[in-house]
Design a protein around this motif. Structure first.
Motif, mmCIF file in Angstrom:
data_model
loop_
_atom_site.group_PDB
_atom_site.id
_atom_site.type_symbol
_atom_site.label_atom_id
_atom_site.label_comp_id
_atom_site.label_asym_id
_atom_site.label_seq_id
_atom_site.Cartn_x
_atom_site.Cartn_y
_atom_site.Cartn_z
ATOM 1 N N LYS A 54 -25.064 19.303 16.814
ATOM 2 C CA LYS A 54 -24.495 18.266 17.315
ATOM 3 C C LYS A 54 -25.370 17.215 17.300
ATOM 4 C CE LYS A 54 -20.561 20.680 19.829
ATOM 5 N NZ LYS A 54 -20.132 20.378 21.711
ATOM 6 N N ASN A 55 -24.676 16.614 16.682
ATOM 7 C CA ASN A 55 -25.110 14.737 17.296
ATOM 8 C C ASN A 55 -24.775 14.544 18.960
ATOM 9 O OD1 ASN A 55 -22.486 13.274 16.879
ATOM 10 N ND2 ASN A 55 -22.707 12.483 15.338
ATOM 11 N N LEU A 56 -25.430 13.775 18.889
ATOM 12 C CA LEU A 56 -25.505 13.096 20.377
ATOM 13 C C LEU A 56 -23.951 12.544 21.207
ATOM 14 C CD1 LEU A 56 -27.474 12.787 23.357
ATOM 15 C CD2 LEU A 56 -27.867 10.595 21.649
ATOM 16 N N GLU A 57 -23.526 11.737 19.399
ATOM 17 C CA GLU A 57 -22.574 11.188 19.836
ATOM 18 C C GLU A 57 -21.219 12.313 20.079
ATOM 19 O OE1 GLU A 57 -19.435 8.421 17.687
ATOM 20 O OE2 GLU A 57 -20.637 9.035 16.584
ATOM 21 N N GLU A 58 -21.278 13.361 19.130
ATOM 22 C CA GLU A 58 -20.511 14.840 19.701
ATOM 23 C C GLU A 58 -20.491 15.096 21.110
ATOM 24 O OE1 GLU A 58 -20.955 16.813 16.187
ATOM 25 O OE2 GLU A 58 -19.864 16.033 15.261
ATOM 26 N N HIS A 59 -21.897 14.876 21.403
ATOM 27 C CA HIS A 59 -22.007 15.757 23.152
ATOM 28 C C HIS A 59 -21.352 15.283 24.000
ATOM 29 C CE1 HIS A 59 -23.906 19.098 25.345
ATOM 30 N NE2 HIS A 59 -24.986 17.775 26.359
ATOM 31 N N VAL A 60 -21.236 14.015 23.968
ATOM 32 C CA VAL A 60 -21.196 12.653 24.586
ATOM 33 C C VAL A 60 -19.525 12.849 24.642
ATOM 34 C CG1 VAL A 60 -21.222 10.243 25.304
ATOM 35 C CG2 VAL A 60 -22.970 11.228 24.846
ATOM 36 N N ILE A 61 -18.733 12.314 23.287
ATOM 37 C CA ILE A 61 -17.575 12.160 23.130
ATOM 38 C C ILE A 61 -17.134 14.100 24.137
ATOM 39 C CG2 ILE A 61 -15.679 12.900 21.857
ATOM 40 C CD1 ILE A 61 -17.128 10.812 20.518
ATOM 41 N N SER A 62 -17.683 14.825 23.855
ATOM 42 C CA SER A 62 -17.418 16.180 24.714
ATOM 43 C C SER A 62 -17.268 16.513 26.141
ATOM 44 C CB SER A 62 -17.399 17.224 24.389
ATOM 45 O OG SER A 62 -19.016 17.703 24.731
ATOM 46 N N TYR A 63 -18.100 15.534 27.038
ATOM 47 C CA TYR A 63 -18.358 15.002 28.054
ATOM 48 C C TYR A 63 -17.373 14.462 28.782
ATOM 49 C CZ TYR A 63 -22.162 18.152 29.433
ATOM 50 O OH TYR A 63 -23.350 18.922 29.449
ATOM 51 N N LEU A 64 -16.556 13.088 27.659
ATOM 52 C CA LEU A 64 -16.089 12.165 28.213
ATOM 53 C C LEU A 64 -14.513 12.658 28.378
ATOM 54 C CD1 LEU A 64 -17.228 9.038 26.490
ATOM 55 C CD2 LEU A 64 -16.851 9.395 28.664
ATOM 56 N N ASP A 65 -14.407 13.803 27.540
ATOM 57 C CA ASP A 65 -12.837 14.450 27.002
ATOM 58 C C ASP A 65 -13.082 15.424 28.700
ATOM 59 O OD1 ASP A 65 -12.650 13.685 25.144
ATOM 60 O OD2 ASP A 65 -13.241 15.276 23.618
ATOM 61 N N LYS A 66 -13.893 16.204 29.144
ATOM 62 C CA LYS A 66 -14.426 16.870 30.059
ATOM 63 C C LYS A 66 -13.727 15.258 30.910
ATOM 64 C CE LYS A 66 -17.266 21.080 28.460
ATOM 65 N NZ LYS A 66 -18.065 20.823 29.133
ATOM 66 N N LYS A 72 -7.033 13.862 35.113
ATOM 67 C CA LYS A 72 -5.639 14.962 34.217
ATOM 68 C C LYS A 72 -5.226 15.735 36.498
ATOM 69 C CE LYS A 72 -5.142 13.523 29.947
ATOM 70 N NZ LYS A 72 -4.535 13.555 28.379
ATOM 71 N N THR A 73 -6.436 16.337 35.895
ATOM 72 C CA THR A 73 -6.295 17.763 37.235
ATOM 73 C C THR A 73 -6.210 16.967 38.610
ATOM 74 O OG1 THR A 73 -7.456 18.980 35.100
ATOM 75 C CG2 THR A 73 -7.010 19.928 38.001
ATOM 76 N N SER A 74 -6.913 16.091 38.506
ATOM 77 C CA SER A 74 -7.527 15.880 40.213
ATOM 78 C C SER A 74 -5.683 14.594 40.022
ATOM 79 C CB SER A 74 -7.862 14.092 40.095
ATOM 80 O OG SER A 74 -8.208 13.228 41.433
ATOM 81 N N GLU A 75 -5.276 14.189 39.725
ATOM 82 C CA GLU A 75 -3.859 13.365 39.330
ATOM 83 C C GLU A 75 -2.965 13.895 39.684
ATOM 84 O OE1 GLU A 75 -3.597 10.936 36.047
ATOM 85 O OE2 GLU A 75 -4.983 9.858 36.738
ATOM 86 N N ALA A 76 -3.033 15.173 38.827
ATOM 87 C CA ALA A 76 -1.758 16.759 39.200
ATOM 88 C C ALA A 76 -2.433 17.074 40.677
ATOM 89 C CB ALA A 76 -2.130 17.418 38.381
ATOM 90 N N ALA A 77 -3.314 17.222 41.184
ATOM 91 C CA ALA A 77 -3.661 17.536 41.924
ATOM 92 C C ALA A 77 -3.123 16.768 43.771
ATOM 93 C CB ALA A 77 -4.508 17.903 42.803
#
Length: 169
Positions: A54-66, A72-77
């Motif tokens: 994976k390139n670094l950009e994909e890795h950063v994007i996956s963490y941003l998605d997390k 969203k989970t925090s807002e729902a809680a």
């Protein structure tokens, strides 16, 4: 041309020393650059560890998605907590009790009054009157801190104590 060559030959030892000094400086510079490159390479490897094809950009994007998912989970809680907090206002939150002697000829404080209220000061007052021959228990409803029935001095006391209790949310 011969004069230039003879002049160069006259200064040849100085030229060799100057070039030797330049070469030595360049060697030192190369050593310093290799060390710096080694440090940068270590940092790069540390940054890229765990990244498989994976390139670094994909890795950063996956963490941003997390992170977005966690938000969203925090807002729902928080929303769920608000609903629970609203529902809790209807639960028993304020209780006060007093024991007393209802009659002078009875030896102990066996009579009692208990106020049980929610956050809106709605609830009941339970009173138990003990005498030598009899024991009677009755309830009086309370709506917004007021009972539509006449209250005894003890019942008013427990009602006011319960109403004045501070709820910590």
């Amino acid at each position: 041309m011969d004069t230039i060559i003879s002049n160069i030959q006259d200064f040849m030892p100085y030229i060799v020393i100057a070039f030797s000094a330049i070469i030595l400086l360049l060697l030192i510079l190369i050593i310093v650059l290799f060390r710096s490159l080694s440090k940068v390479e270590k940092k790069y490897r540390k940054l890229m560890r765990g990244v498989n094809n994976k390139n670094l950009e994909e890795h950063v994007i996956s963490y941003l998605d997390k992170i977005d998912e966690a938000n969203k989970t925090s807002e729902a809680a928080l929303e769920h907590c608000s609903v629970i907090e609203e529902r809790m206002k209807g639960c028993v939150q304020k209780v006060s009790m007093i024991r007393y002697k209802a009659f002078e000829d009875v030896g102990s404080d066996l009579s009692f009054s208990i106020a049980i209220l929610d956050d809106n000061n709605d609830g009941i007052i339970l009173t138990g009157i003990y005498s030598r021959n009899d024991s009677t228990t009755y309830a009086k409803p309370v709506d917004k801190g007021i009972s539509r029935y006449d209250l005894s001095e003890e019942e008013l006391t427990v009602l006011n104590q319960a109403i004045n209790r501070v709820n910590i949310h």
